[in-house]
Motif scaffolding. Structure first.
Motif, PDB file in Angstrom:
ATOM      1  N   MET A   1       0.847  -1.186   0.000  1.00 27.39           N
ATOM      2  CA  MET A   1       0.000   0.000   0.000  1.00 27.39           C
ATOM      3  C   MET A   1       0.882   1.235   0.000  1.00 27.39           C
ATOM      4  SD  MET A   1      -3.212   0.691   2.450  1.00 27.39           S
ATOM      5  CE  MET A   1      -3.965   2.270   2.509  1.00 27.39           C
ATOM      6  N   PHE A   2       0.474   2.253  -0.729  1.00 26.90           N
ATOM      7  CA  PHE A   2       1.264   3.459  -0.853  1.00 26.90           C
ATOM      8  C   PHE A   2       1.162   4.320   0.400  1.00 26.90           C
ATOM      9  CE2 PHE A   2       2.464   2.768  -5.093  1.00 26.90           C
ATOM     10  CZ  PHE A   2       1.382   2.252  -5.773  1.00 26.90           C
ATOM     11  N   SER A   3       2.255   4.989   0.720  1.00 28.12           N
ATOM     12  CA  SER A   3       2.251   5.912   1.849  1.00 28.12           C
ATOM     13  C   SER A   3       1.504   7.173   1.450  1.00 28.12           C
ATOM     14  CB  SER A   3       3.698   6.242   2.226  1.00 28.12           C
ATOM     15  OG  SER A   3       3.714   7.186   3.258  1.00 28.12           O
ATOM     16  N   GLN A   4       0.602   7.625   2.309  1.00 30.25           N
ATOM     17  CA  GLN A   4      -0.216   8.795   1.988  1.00 30.25           C
ATOM     18  C   GLN A   4      -0.108   9.801   3.123  1.00 30.25           C
ATOM     19  OE1 GLN A   4      -4.173   7.363   1.453  1.00 30.25           O
ATOM     20  NE2 GLN A   4      -3.669   6.105  -0.314  1.00 30.25           N
ATOM     21  N   SER A   5      -0.065  11.064   2.758  1.00 31.06           N
ATOM     22  CA  SER A   5      -0.035  12.090   3.789  1.00 31.06           C
ATOM     23  C   SER A   5      -1.424  12.252   4.394  1.00 31.06           C
ATOM     24  CB  SER A   5       0.437  13.425   3.202  1.00 31.06           C
ATOM     25  OG  SER A   5      -0.535  13.943   2.324  1.00 31.06           O
ATOM     26  N   THR A   6      -1.463  12.665   5.638  1.00 35.98           N
ATOM     27  CA  THR A   6      -2.732  12.830   6.327  1.00 35.98           C
ATOM     28  C   THR A   6      -3.629  13.872   5.662  1.00 35.98           C
ATOM     29  OG1 THR A   6      -1.699  12.144   8.392  1.00 35.98           O
ATOM     30  CG2 THR A   6      -3.789  13.313   8.566  1.00 35.98           C
ATOM     31  N   PRO A   7      -3.109  15.047   5.284  1.00 34.35           N
ATOM     32  CA  PRO A   7      -3.989  16.023   4.613  1.00 34.35           C
ATOM     33  C   PRO A   7      -4.560  15.489   3.298  1.00 34.35           C
ATOM     34  CG  PRO A   7      -2.014  17.134   5.391  1.00 34.35           C
ATOM     35  CD  PRO A   7      -1.794  15.655   5.581  1.00 34.35           C
ATOM     36  N   ALA A   8      -3.787  14.714   2.546  1.00 34.26           N
ATOM     37  CA  ALA A   8      -4.292  14.150   1.291  1.00 34.26           C
ATOM     38  C   ALA A   8      -5.394  13.131   1.573  1.00 34.26           C
ATOM     39  CB  ALA A   8      -3.156  13.506   0.510  1.00 34.26           C
ATOM     40  N   GLN A   9      -5.196  12.303   2.601  1.00 34.57           N
ATOM     41  CA  GLN A   9      -6.223  11.323   2.968  1.00 34.57           C
ATOM     42  C   GLN A   9      -7.508  12.021   3.413  1.00 34.57           C
ATOM     43  OE1 GLN A   9      -4.320   8.736   5.841  1.00 34.57           O
ATOM     44  NE2 GLN A   9      -5.163   6.943   4.820  1.00 34.57           N
ATOM     45  N   LEU A  10      -7.361  13.039   4.261  1.00 32.73           N
ATOM     46  CA  LEU A  10      -8.537  13.774   4.734  1.00 32.73           C
ATOM     47  C   LEU A  10      -9.253  14.475   3.586  1.00 32.73           C
ATOM     48  CD1 LEU A  10      -7.174  15.277   8.067  1.00 32.73           C
ATOM     49  CD2 LEU A  10      -8.823  13.432   7.793  1.00 32.73           C
ATOM     50  N   GLY A  11      -8.496  15.010   2.660  1.00 34.01           N
ATOM     51  CA  GLY A  11      -9.096  15.666   1.498  1.00 34.01           C
ATOM     52  C   GLY A  11      -9.913  14.702   0.665  1.00 34.01           C
ATOM     53  N   ARG A  12      -9.376  13.505   0.428  1.00 36.81           N
ATOM     54  CA  ARG A  12     -10.109  12.500  -0.343  1.00 36.81           C
ATOM     55  C   ARG A  12     -11.362  12.042   0.397  1.00 36.81           C
ATOM     56  NH1 ARG A  12      -4.879  11.191  -2.052  1.00 36.81           N
ATOM     57  NH2 ARG A  12      -4.496   9.813  -0.301  1.00 36.81           N
ATOM     58  N   MET A  13     -11.255  11.862   1.712  1.00 40.71           N
ATOM     59  CA  MET A  13     -12.429  11.448   2.485  1.00 40.71           C
ATOM     60  C   MET A  13     -13.490  12.540   2.485  1.00 40.71           C
ATOM     61  SD  MET A  13     -10.908   9.053   5.588  1.00 40.71           S
ATOM     62  CE  MET A  13     -10.646  10.401   6.657  1.00 40.71           C
ATOM     63  N   LEU A  14     -13.070  13.807   2.545  1.00 40.14           N
ATOM     64  CA  LEU A  14     -14.020  14.916   2.505  1.00 40.14           C
ATOM     65  C   LEU A  14     -14.742  14.968   1.160  1.00 40.14           C
ATOM     66  CD1 LEU A  14     -15.224  17.402   3.907  1.00 40.14           C
ATOM     67  CD2 LEU A  14     -13.325  18.731   2.965  1.00 40.14           C
ATOM     68  N   VAL A  15     -14.001  14.783   0.071  1.00 42.39           N
ATOM     69  CA  VAL A  15     -14.619  14.767  -1.256  1.00 42.39           C
ATOM     70  C   VAL A  15     -15.611  13.618  -1.366  1.00 42.39           C
ATOM     71  CG1 VAL A  15     -14.147  14.368  -3.711  1.00 42.39           C
ATOM     72  CG2 VAL A  15     -12.735  15.972  -2.419  1.00 42.39           C
ATOM     73  N   LEU A  16     -15.237  12.446  -0.862  1.00 43.79           N
ATOM     74  CA  LEU A  16     -16.138  11.292  -0.897  1.00 43.79           C
ATOM     75  C   LEU A  16     -17.389  11.553  -0.071  1.00 43.79           C
ATOM     76  CD1 LEU A  16     -16.587   8.379  -1.854  1.00 43.79           C
ATOM     77  CD2 LEU A  16     -15.385   7.627   0.194  1.00 43.79           C
ATOM     78  N   LEU A  17     -17.240  12.177   1.098  1.00 43.92           N
ATOM     79  CA  LEU A  17     -18.391  12.502   1.935  1.00 43.92           C
ATOM     80  C   LEU A  17     -19.327  13.472   1.230  1.00 43.92           C
ATOM     81  CD1 LEU A  17     -19.908  12.440   4.649  1.00 43.92           C
ATOM     82  CD2 LEU A  17     -18.401  14.293   5.400  1.00 43.92           C
ATOM     83  N   ILE A  18     -18.772  14.495   0.599  1.00 42.48           N
ATOM     84  CA  ILE A  18     -19.596  15.484  -0.109  1.00 42.48           C
ATOM     85  C   ILE A  18     -20.346  14.828  -1.261  1.00 42.48           C
ATOM     86  CG2 ILE A  18     -19.490  17.538  -1.576  1.00 42.48           C
ATOM     87  CD1 ILE A  18     -17.196  18.504   0.298  1.00 42.48           C
ATOM     88  N   ILE A  19     -19.655  13.984  -2.023  1.00 42.59           N
ATOM     89  CA  ILE A  19     -20.299  13.296  -3.147  1.00 42.59           C
ATOM     90  C   ILE A  19     -21.427  12.402  -2.624  1.00 42.59           C
ATOM     91  CG2 ILE A  19     -19.957  11.504  -4.899  1.00 42.59           C
ATOM     92  CD1 ILE A  19     -17.154  12.731  -5.345  1.00 42.59           C
ATOM     93  N   THR A  20     -21.185  11.699  -1.521  1.00 43.35           N
ATOM     94  CA  THR A  20     -22.200  10.820  -0.939  1.00 43.35           C
ATOM     95  C   THR A  20     -23.413  11.608  -0.471  1.00 43.35           C
ATOM     96  OG1 THR A  20     -20.481   9.277  -0.251  1.00 43.35           O
ATOM     97  CG2 THR A  20     -22.630   9.074   0.822  1.00 43.35           C
TER      98      THR A  20
END
Length: 63
Positions: A1-20
């Motif tokens: 699994m690729f290493s991901q920065s916390t802000p990038a992970q939070l940004g992706r989760m926020l986008v997914l939440l908004i889309i949902t």
């Protein structure tokens, strides 16, 4: 699994939440199904008991 920065992970989760949230808001059958599930789940049942108003809400701890 690729290493991901916390802000990038939070940004992706926020986008997914908004889309949902947008999808649920604009999909009436899904919204109706979620509402039916919530009312049949127990905490949101509209049961009237002796001495209580029909819209009385109980606040209790969930464990």
């Amino acid at each position: 699994m690729f290493s991901q920065s916390t802000p990038a992970q939070l940004g992706r989760m926020l986008v997914l939440l908004i889309i949902t949230l947008v999808a649920v808001h604009h999909c009436q059958p899904l919204l109706d199904a979620l509402a039916k599930h919530a009312t049949s789940g127990g905490c949101h049942q509209q049961n009237t008991m002796d001495g209580e108003q029909p819209m009385h809400h109980h606040h209790h701890m969930h464990q």
